[in-house]
Design a protein around this motif. Structure first.
Motif, mmCIF file in Angstrom:
data_model
loop_
_atom_site.group_PDB
_atom_site.id
_atom_site.type_symbol
_atom_site.label_atom_id
_atom_site.label_comp_id
_atom_site.label_asym_id
_atom_site.label_seq_id
_atom_site.Cartn_x
_atom_site.Cartn_y
_atom_site.Cartn_z
ATOM 1 N N TYR A 1 0.531 -0.691 0.084
ATOM 2 C CA TYR A 1 -0.097 0.225 0.430
ATOM 3 C C TYR A 1 0.880 1.269 0.125
ATOM 4 O O TYR A 1 0.677 2.127 -0.693
ATOM 5 N N LEU A 2 2.627 1.326 0.585
ATOM 6 C CA LEU A 2 2.750 2.030 0.921
ATOM 7 C C LEU A 2 2.823 2.845 -0.157
ATOM 8 O O LEU A 2 3.940 3.688 -0.543
ATOM 9 N N ARG A 3 3.877 1.351 -0.996
ATOM 10 C CA ARG A 3 4.406 1.957 -2.255
ATOM 11 C C ARG A 3 3.794 2.446 -3.288
ATOM 12 O O ARG A 3 3.780 2.614 -4.044
ATOM 13 N N GLU A 4 2.548 1.856 -3.526
ATOM 14 C CA GLU A 4 1.696 2.758 -4.264
ATOM 15 C C GLU A 4 0.608 3.833 -3.577
ATOM 16 O O GLU A 4 0.366 4.572 -4.720
ATOM 17 N N HIS A 5 0.633 4.475 -2.445
ATOM 18 C CA HIS A 5 0.780 5.567 -1.691
ATOM 19 C C HIS A 5 1.524 5.879 -1.302
ATOM 20 O O HIS A 5 1.260 6.549 0.406
ATOM 21 N N ASP B 1 2.701 9.134 -0.644
ATOM 22 C CA ASP B 1 2.210 10.548 0.204
ATOM 23 C C ASP B 1 0.960 10.280 1.219
ATOM 24 O O ASP B 1 1.394 11.060 2.366
ATOM 25 N N VAL B 2 1.046 8.761 1.998
ATOM 26 C CA VAL B 2 0.522 8.618 2.788
ATOM 27 C C VAL B 2 1.968 8.893 3.962
ATOM 28 O O VAL B 2 1.431 9.084 5.703
ATOM 29 N N ALA C 1 9.508 5.021 1.372
ATOM 30 C CA ALA C 1 7.886 5.498 0.665
ATOM 31 C C ALA C 1 8.551 7.168 0.916
ATOM 32 O O ALA C 1 7.754 8.448 0.719
ATOM 33 N N LEU D 1 -9.233 -0.566 2.807
ATOM 34 C CA LEU D 1 -8.407 1.093 1.417
ATOM 35 C C LEU D 1 -8.108 -0.094 0.262
ATOM 36 O O LEU D 1 -8.179 0.506 -0.523
ATOM 37 N N ALA D 2 -7.647 -1.136 0.596
ATOM 38 C CA ALA D 2 -6.806 -1.915 -0.503
ATOM 39 C C ALA D 2 -6.923 -3.460 -0.326
ATOM 40 O O ALA D 2 -6.820 -3.807 0.860
#
Ligand SMILES: C[S@@+](CC[C@H](N)C(=O)[O-])C[C@H]1O[C@@H](n2cnc3c(N)ncnc32)[C@H](O)[C@@H]1O
Length: 227
Positions: free
Chosen positions: A66-70, A72-73, A96, A190-191
């Motif tokens: 998830y952090l790789r895809e987002h 910005d979090v 990230a 979320l995913a």
């Protein structure tokens, strides 16, 4: 970090890519039971905890994806990784773009593994070895909780602590592969990811794991089943 714990981790593991997150490398073991036995002997304690730190668990793998895809979090933010194990979530957060990350775990070998693994990926993660669930939540921007819901006693303590952190404005990400004690009524998915854990203890080599946020304050009480 105790030198003996660091030496033990290095002796018992091999540095290798994380399945599904090949840009990260962790000191990982092949099998749980021989390593668990080695921990018991090393500590002189037949009740020593399972060596969770030597494996990448489904919840942590999902948070890493998830952090790789987002990114910005966590980018530019201070991250706290609860039940850090190998440090996987904290290291994924640093990759990230987090400005700092701390991994907390009660296991002395986890504390050693977190720092060794961070260094192997070119990052610095501070390791805290104590039970932070007895304390007020930390001064962080984001808390990551990967695979904390596998045991009833731990699960019962994690949710109130995370809710306190959320109520102070901390963003929370939970990663979980469908564990029995996951408090689904308090979470928003979320995913979902197909993950491959690195331990033979799991029923399936491939498993679905999800990433969740905590429900916003105010929504949680009305959704919880009434007694
Ligand atoms: C299944 S592992 C998950 C590790 C990592 N987050 C991952 O997903 O790969 C659970 C971890 O929780 C740690 N743990 C258990 N009780 C804890 C507590 N009270 N505070 C912090 N960590 C704890 C264990 O030592 C173990 O490393």
């Amino acid at each position: 970090m105790a030198a003996s714990a660091r030496a033990f981790v290095l002796r018992q593991t091999r540095l290798r890519p994380v399945p599904g997150l090949e840009e990260l490398r962790l000191h990982l073991a092949d099998e749980v039971l021989p390593l668990w036995h080695a921990v018991q002997v090393e500590m002189g304690d037949p009740d020593a905890a399972l060596p969770y730190w030597a494996f990448a668990w489904g919840g942590g793998l999902a948070i890493g994806r998830y952090l790789r895809e987002h990114p910005d979090v966590v980018a530019g933010r201070r991250v706290f990784d609860l039940a850090s194990g190998s440090g996987l979530c904290a290291i994924a957060a640093m990759r990230a773009g987090a400005i700092e990350a701390t991994g907390a775990d009660i296991d002395r070998y986890a504390a050693a593994a977190i720092e060794l693994n961070a260094r192997a990926n070119g990052h610095r993660v501070s390791a805290i070895r104590r039970d932070v669930l007895d304390e007020e939540p930390p001064d962080a921007d984001v808390i990551l909780a990967g695979d904390c819901w596998y045991e009833a006693r731990l699960a019962a303590r994690v949710l109130p602590w995370l809710l306190r952190a959320r109520d102070r404005g901390v963003d929370i990400l939970v990663g979980d592969p469908g564990r029995r004690y996951l408090p689904t009524a308090d979470l928003v998915a979320l995913a979902a990811y197909e993950v491959r854990t690195t331990t033979e203890l799991e029923d399936m080599e491939r498993n679905e794991a999800r990433v969740y946020a905590l429900r916003p304050a105010g929504e949680d009480e009305e959704r919880r089943p009434r007694a």
